[in-house]
Design a protein around this motif. Structure first.
Motif, mmCIF file in Angstrom:
data_model
loop_
_atom_site.group_PDB
_atom_site.id
_atom_site.type_symbol
_atom_site.label_atom_id
_atom_site.label_comp_id
_atom_site.label_asym_id
_atom_site.label_seq_id
_atom_site.Cartn_x
_atom_site.Cartn_y
_atom_site.Cartn_z
ATOM 1 N N GLN A 73 -28.317 -8.719 32.982
ATOM 2 C CA GLN A 73 -29.195 -9.711 33.602
ATOM 3 C C GLN A 73 -28.384 -10.717 34.398
ATOM 4 O O GLN A 73 -27.315 -11.139 33.971
ATOM 5 C CB GLN A 73 -29.997 -10.477 32.560
ATOM 6 C CG GLN A 73 -31.168 -9.720 32.030
ATOM 7 C CD GLN A 73 -32.020 -10.606 31.139
ATOM 8 O OE1 GLN A 73 -31.509 -11.432 30.395
ATOM 9 N NE2 GLN A 73 -33.314 -10.422 31.225
ATOM 10 N N ARG A 74 -28.918 -11.091 35.541
ATOM 11 C CA ARG A 74 -28.306 -12.128 36.367
ATOM 12 C C ARG A 74 -29.325 -13.257 36.490
ATOM 13 O O ARG A 74 -30.351 -13.102 37.137
ATOM 14 C CB ARG A 74 -27.920 -11.605 37.746
ATOM 15 C CG ARG A 74 -26.959 -10.423 37.729
ATOM 16 C CD ARG A 74 -25.615 -10.796 37.096
ATOM 17 N NE ARG A 74 -24.649 -9.728 37.225
ATOM 18 C CZ ARG A 74 -24.396 -8.822 36.288
ATOM 19 N NH1 ARG A 74 -25.067 -8.834 35.148
ATOM 20 N NH2 ARG A 74 -23.492 -7.890 36.475
ATOM 21 N N GLN A 75 -29.031 -14.377 35.823
ATOM 22 C CA GLN A 75 -29.965 -15.496 35.813
ATOM 23 C C GLN A 75 -29.564 -16.549 36.829
ATOM 24 O O GLN A 75 -28.382 -16.772 37.068
ATOM 25 C CB GLN A 75 -30.031 -16.122 34.423
ATOM 26 C CG GLN A 75 -30.667 -15.187 33.412
ATOM 27 C CD GLN A 75 -30.855 -15.842 32.074
ATOM 28 O OE1 GLN A 75 -29.905 -16.347 31.498
ATOM 29 N NE2 GLN A 75 -32.087 -15.837 31.586
ATOM 30 N N CYS A 76 -30.582 -17.197 37.390
ATOM 31 C CA CYS A 76 -30.375 -18.282 38.336
ATOM 32 C C CYS A 76 -31.221 -19.462 37.886
ATOM 33 O O CYS A 76 -32.428 -19.330 37.702
ATOM 34 C CB CYS A 76 -30.773 -17.852 39.745
ATOM 35 S SG CYS A 76 -30.565 -19.167 40.973
ATOM 36 N N GLU A 77 -30.595 -20.595 37.698
ATOM 37 C CA GLU A 77 -31.280 -21.800 37.223
ATOM 38 C C GLU A 77 -31.565 -22.771 38.359
ATOM 39 O O GLU A 77 -31.625 -23.971 38.148
ATOM 40 C CB GLU A 77 -30.435 -22.472 36.138
ATOM 41 C CG GLU A 77 -30.257 -21.622 34.897
ATOM 42 C CD GLU A 77 -31.574 -21.356 34.185
ATOM 43 O OE1 GLU A 77 -32.354 -22.286 33.972
ATOM 44 O OE2 GLU A 77 -31.827 -20.179 33.854
ATOM 45 N N ALA A 78 -31.765 -22.259 39.576
ATOM 46 C CA ALA A 78 -32.081 -23.105 40.732
ATOM 47 C C ALA A 78 -33.560 -22.977 41.082
ATOM 48 O O ALA A 78 -34.147 -21.903 40.936
ATOM 49 C CB ALA A 78 -31.233 -22.700 41.930
ATOM 50 N N ASP A 79 -34.150 -24.066 41.543
ATOM 51 C CA ASP A 79 -35.540 -24.025 41.997
ATOM 52 C C ASP A 79 -35.663 -23.194 43.271
ATOM 53 O O ASP A 79 -34.780 -23.220 44.132
ATOM 54 C CB ASP A 79 -36.055 -25.443 42.286
ATOM 55 C CG ASP A 79 -36.371 -26.225 41.023
ATOM 56 O OD1 ASP A 79 -36.377 -25.627 39.932
ATOM 57 O OD2 ASP A 79 -36.612 -27.436 41.147
ATOM 58 N N ASN A 80 -36.768 -22.466 43.376
ATOM 59 C CA ASN A 80 -37.152 -21.746 44.589
ATOM 60 C C ASN A 80 -36.121 -20.736 45.071
ATOM 61 O O ASN A 80 -36.012 -20.474 46.262
ATOM 62 C CB ASN A 80 -37.495 -22.736 45.714
ATOM 63 C CG ASN A 80 -38.580 -23.688 45.299
ATOM 64 O OD1 ASN A 80 -39.601 -23.277 44.752
ATOM 65 N ND2 ASN A 80 -38.361 -24.962 45.530
ATOM 66 N N CYS A 81 -35.356 -20.145 44.152
ATOM 67 C CA CYS A 81 -34.374 -19.148 44.567
ATOM 68 C C CYS A 81 -35.102 -17.908 45.082
ATOM 69 O O CYS A 81 -36.241 -17.627 44.739
ATOM 70 C CB CYS A 81 -33.424 -18.799 43.431
ATOM 71 S SG CYS A 81 -34.213 -18.004 42.036
ATOM 72 N N SER A 82 -34.440 -17.185 45.936
ATOM 73 C CA SER A 82 -34.984 -15.974 46.551
ATOM 74 C C SER A 82 -33.873 -14.940 46.573
ATOM 75 O O SER A 82 -32.745 -15.215 46.207
ATOM 76 C CB SER A 82 -35.459 -16.277 47.974
ATOM 77 O OG SER A 82 -36.501 -17.233 47.964
ATOM 78 N N PHE A 83 -34.183 -13.736 47.012
ATOM 79 C CA PHE A 83 -33.133 -12.747 47.167
ATOM 80 C C PHE A 83 -33.535 -11.681 48.168
ATOM 81 O O PHE A 83 -34.691 -11.541 48.524
ATOM 82 C CB PHE A 83 -32.708 -12.117 45.839
ATOM 83 C CG PHE A 83 -33.806 -11.407 45.103
ATOM 84 C CD1 PHE A 83 -34.062 -10.078 45.332
ATOM 85 C CD2 PHE A 83 -34.573 -12.081 44.180
ATOM 86 C CE1 PHE A 83 -35.069 -9.424 44.657
ATOM 87 C CE2 PHE A 83 -35.575 -11.443 43.483
ATOM 88 C CZ PHE A 83 -35.824 -10.110 43.727
ATOM 89 N N ASN A 84 -32.532 -10.937 48.636
ATOM 90 C CA ASN A 84 -32.719 -9.854 49.595
ATOM 91 C C ASN A 84 -32.607 -8.523 48.885
ATOM 92 O O ASN A 84 -31.879 -8.390 47.914
ATOM 93 C CB ASN A 84 -31.658 -9.905 50.700
ATOM 94 C CG ASN A 84 -31.801 -11.105 51.591
ATOM 95 O OD1 ASN A 84 -32.894 -11.589 51.822
ATOM 96 N ND2 ASN A 84 -30.684 -11.603 52.097
ATOM 97 N N VAL A 85 -33.305 -7.525 49.389
ATOM 98 C CA VAL A 85 -33.211 -6.152 48.913
ATOM 99 C C VAL A 85 -32.751 -5.319 50.099
ATOM 100 O O VAL A 85 -33.394 -5.335 51.140
ATOM 101 C CB VAL A 85 -34.580 -5.623 48.422
ATOM 102 C CG1 VAL A 85 -34.457 -4.188 47.951
ATOM 103 C CG2 VAL A 85 -35.140 -6.517 47.323
#
Length: 194
Positions: A146-158
């Motif tokens: 698992q890769r967790q992100c604790e930032a608001d409104n994070c996004s990612f690309n596929v």
């Protein structure tokens, strides 16, 4: 001014301010870039495909799966490399977004898959470029994947990519399942299917 009227004016004033600044607003974007040369990206929510490669923007908490449909995948990504995502602004430590790559049976490696966050936790992600990559879930207790992100409104690309320099890449996304290479570090803000 009567007390009720004063409260009404006060309430209306603060309601307007909170509405204008979007208190509680939460937005996440999933972007697909298919450089594989074939296949269709699938973003699936409750067995419904909500994107076939278009950017997908969601307001609020979001859970879904994604995979590259190469003709062998079932509706929930069975028989293919699966990306699982839960996107949420953190309300407590450890309550933020989480994305992972899954090869838990009945999922099978079919294309290289990578991802990385942007707009928070920039560049953090994982890459699975072989059937035995170290970045994927193989059993439900493989929490390291698992890769967790604790930032608001994070996004990612596929991304779906053809990388001919990889030993297992043949004819765009076809693979020789008997060959493997070591995973490489994802330097871009991306999720890849290779």
């Amino acid at each position: 001014m009567p007390a009720f009227m004063a409260f009404s004016v006060f309430f209306s004033f603060f309601l307007g301010i909170f509405s204008a600044i979007g208190v509680g607003a939460e937005t996440h974007t999933i972007k697909f870039i298919n450089q594989c040369g074939r296949g269709t990206p699938c973003l699936v929510v409750n067995a419904q495909n909500v994107s076939t490669g278009q950017d997908y923007v969601v307001n609020g908490i979001f859970s879904a799966i994604a995979y590259l449909q190469t003709g062998e995948c079932n509706v929930n990504g069975e028989e293919c490399t699966l990306l699982e995502m839960n996107l949420a602004n953190p309300t407590c430590p450890g309550c933020g977004s989480s994305v992972d790559i899954s090869l838990i049976d009945p999922h099978r490696f079919n294309v290289e898959t990578s991802f990385a966050y942007y707009n928070g936790c920039d560049g953090f992600g994982a890459d699975c470029n072989s059937p035995s990559c170290a970045a994927a879930f193989y059993a439900p207790e493989d929490w390291y994947a698992q890769r967790q992100c604790e930032a608001d409104n994070c996004s990612f690309n596929v991304f779906e990519l053809h990388r001919p320099e990889h030993l297992f890449a043949i004819n765009h996304c076809d693979i020789d399942r008997d060959k493997s290479v070591e995973p490489y570090n994802v330097a871009e803000e991306s999720i890849y299917y290779h």
